[in-house]
Each structure stands twice: as C-alpha cells, then as structure tokens.
Design an enzyme around this catalytic site. Structure first.
Site, mmCIF file in Angstrom:
data_model
loop_
_atom_site.group_PDB
_atom_site.id
_atom_site.type_symbol
_atom_site.label_atom_id
_atom_site.label_comp_id
_atom_site.label_asym_id
_atom_site.label_seq_id
_atom_site.Cartn_x
_atom_site.Cartn_y
_atom_site.Cartn_z
ATOM 1 N N LYS A 116 27.958 47.169 42.245
ATOM 2 C CA LYS A 116 27.745 47.517 40.890
ATOM 3 C C LYS A 116 26.674 46.344 40.153
ATOM 4 C CE LYS A 116 30.091 51.192 40.776
ATOM 5 N NZ LYS A 116 29.271 52.775 40.298
ATOM 6 N N SER A 169 29.779 49.760 36.134
ATOM 7 C CA SER A 169 31.244 49.583 35.974
ATOM 8 C C SER A 169 31.269 48.255 35.238
ATOM 9 C CB SER A 169 31.710 49.299 37.348
ATOM 10 O OG SER A 169 32.922 48.488 37.107
ATOM 11 N N TYR A 207 32.679 45.632 45.938
ATOM 12 C CA TYR A 207 32.305 46.902 44.841
ATOM 13 C C TYR A 207 31.603 46.402 43.489
ATOM 14 C CZ TYR A 207 33.474 50.037 41.090
ATOM 15 O OH TYR A 207 33.387 50.976 39.935
#
Length: 382
Positions: A251, A234, A247
């Site tokens: 990543k 990401s 999140y």
C-alpha cells in the site's frame, strides 16, 4: 576656618576644600523624570479600546474554532477536510462510466451498488465472471448499463492492455470517467513468518497490478483529456501496521506511485484521488473474508465490526472524495484515524505508541483477533 589669602600676597595656609555627601552623590532621577528623558519614538502609544476589543474577539473566535474542530474530530470517521466538503451532488455520477476492479465481492460490490444508485454506467472486473454476473443482477438496473469485464490483474501486460481497450470502447466508446482501483487482499501474519511466495503475490496484487493497469489506461484518458483514477489504498500507507508488514509495504508503494503520478498529471484533465480507508467491516459468517496468512490464503476469523468502518459508509466517503476531486482522503474510525493525525503532527509520539502496542497487535492480528482494541493492546501483560 582659615582666612583667604590677601591681595598683598601674605603667606597663609592653603584652604581645605570642604564638601558634603549631598554634593558628591548625584540625586537619583525620579521615575517620571527618566521616562520624560527617553526619546519620543520609545514611548508606546496607548491601545485604542476598539482595537483591544477586536483582538479579544479574534482570540475568542480562534479558540472556539479549534474547540469545534477537536469535538468534530472526536466523533469523525474521515479526515476533517473531506467531512467539511460534505456529500457529493446527486448528479455527480449520472451517466458517468465507472470501472471498478475487485467488484465481485466485499467493498467492490458495495461500491458498484452505490454508483448504480446514482445513475452511473458500470464496468465490473475481477477474475470470477460468475460472481460478477451475480453482482450485476443484484444492482437492479438495465443490462445495458453494466458491462462485465473479467480479467486477472496479475496477468501479463498484454491482457491488461486488452482490458483497457475494451473498457475504453464500452458504451459506444464513451471512455472511462473513473477507474476505481479496489482489487487487493489483506494480510494477517508476522513479517518474520511470511514466505517469499506470499510476499510476491501480495505485492503483485496490491501494487504492481494496479500500476500496470493504470499504465495501460492512461493513453486513452490523456487522449480524451479527462478521467480520474481513484485508488482504494489504506491507512497502512500512512503509518506502520504491525501484523501486516507486506500488505503495508504494497500500500505504501501504491501511495508513492499514485501521489507522484498526480503531480505529473496536474496540467492535464486527468486526476488522481488517493483514498486511505482504515479497517472496513466486510465479510460475514455466510461470506467470510479471505486474507493472506504466512504461507497462503486463509479464511479470516470473525473479528466483529468494533472500530471498523461500515462498508456502505466507506463507499459513500470514497465516492464523495472522487466527486470532489480531492487529492487524498482518509476514512477510518478511531483509533486508526487518531493515530494518522498523531503520526502527521507528532511523529515521535506516534512511534512511541506503536512500538508499545506493536508486538501485541501483531500477535492479535496473526491469531485472527481484533487488532484495534486499544485498551487491550495498552494493558500490561499479566
């Protein structure tokens, strides 16, 4: 005027010494005279006309090249290096064995469709065997070209080892040419409200699971001395992502592990490609996206496709990055792509901008709104 003293020695008054202003002050040298007095080495030779023309041409070419790059960047949906490489060869994936995790929906299902269209043999994995079967039937290829291999990425290591062994033995023990780490889940929550349970699940699914599965697959790839691990990471691994703290942490962990792994494997036939997509317009009214909220999974409200990358285009860019064997590739629309470059080249400006819009974006993400509308995020509160 006094008379000079005679040779006979007669006494006379001493003669005064007369002078004039011209005799005291030396005359200034003319500029030409000074230049002529300089050493020969200090004299600059004249520039040949041909050399001057070449310099002007070089400067003009450089300016034109920079202008071209800036214009292309203004309309780009990926990093300029990946766009410069262009599309992959038509036979890049023919008969290659491609293992896709998270293949039962969203980008994973679209990647399966894309690779199948270029003649690849597929291994489809996720927890839901029924959904995987539906994806397989939608591909329109022979049954023996697709293997459904369901397993839980968050299970214990023994199950991951069994999945790795089954994948290596598929298609007559052909071995895995590309392992595409696509499984994962997004998050829409403030960091201060995210529970410990959600933190554990996100880190396990988005980082620890792919790392452990890679550890299980690596011995087979190294034994065959071929294979490529394609990580769907990401852009949140490259810059802060307000409203998605855990999140982003997962990543970034993924990026740290696989970028390091790439350097360790650089003298083998096994490679790593890190793909960093921005927001992708997956999900629909019929099949909405499921993401993590502060306390568990939630259905994402419709946010539209504004500033989001088309899923088919994302699949094409990921496949091109894998086929070209690039180390790292960015794929995103603006403003995310622009912010990536700003953070790389002008980090202080990047921090200033994200601190300005960070609180508003975090609240927008939490409420299920578009967190990529810069005009609204930069607008002053009323």
């Amino acid at each position: 005027m006094y008379q000079r003293a005679s040779l006979l020695g007669c006494h006379t008054k001493p003669l005064p010494f007369r002078t004039t202003r011209k005799q005291v002050a030396p005359q200034r040298a003319k500029p030409l005279q000074r230049a002529q007095a300089l050493p020969q080495a200090a004299m600059l030779p004249p520039v040949p006309p041909a050399l001057g023309s070449a310099a002007v041409f070089a400067v003009g070419t450089a300016i034109a090249y920079v202008a071209y790059k800036l214009v292309r960047l203004a309309f780009a949906d990926a990093d300029l290096h990946l766009l410069m490489l262009g599309e992959h060869r038509a036979d890049a994936f023919k008969d290659k064995v491609i293992w896709i995790t998270g293949a039962s929906q969203g980008l994973g299902a679209i990647l399966a469709k894309y690779f199948a269209g270029f003649g690849a043999r597929l291994i489809l994995s996720s927890r839901d065997a029924a959904k995987l079967e539906r994806v397989k039937q939608s591909l329109g290829v022979a049954d023996d070209r697709v293997l459904v291999l369901p397993f839980d990425l968050c299970s214990d290591y023994a199950e991951l080892e069994n999945a790795a062994a089954a994948a290596d033995a598929a298609f007559g023990s052909a071995g895995v040419d590309f392992l595409v780490h696509n499984a994962g889940a997004s998050q829409h929550a403030l960091a201060s409200e995210t529970t410990a349970g959600v933190t554990d699940e996100l880190m396990q699914l988005n980082a620890i699971g792919p790392i452990k599965l890679t550890r299980a697959v690596l011995p087979y790839m190294l034994q065959r001395n071929r294979g490529r691990i394609v990580v769907v990471g990401s852009m949140s691994s490259k810059l802060p992502s307000p409203g998605q703290a855990v999140y982003a942490a997962a990543k970034m962990a993924l990026y740290g592990y696989f970028s390091t792994l790439a350097t360790e494997l650089s003298d083998t036939g096994v490679g790593v490609t890190l793909c960093c997509p921005g927001p992708v317009a997956t999900g629909s009214a019929e099949a909405p996206r499921v993401v993590y909220g502060p306390t568990g999974r939630i259905t994402q409200n419709a946010t539209g496709s504004s500033n989001r990358l088309d899923p088919a285009r994302a699949a094409q860019l990921i496949a091109s990055a894998a086929a070209h064997g690039v180390d790292e590739a960015w794929m995103a629309r603006h403003p995310v792509l622009a912010m990536g470059y700003i953070f790389q080249l002008l980090p202080r400006l990047g921090w200033s901008l994200l601190k300005k819009i960070g609180p508003k974006r975090a609240r927008a993400i939490k409420e299920g709104k578009n967190g990529y509308d810069v005009s609204k995020l930069m607008a002053a509160d009323k």
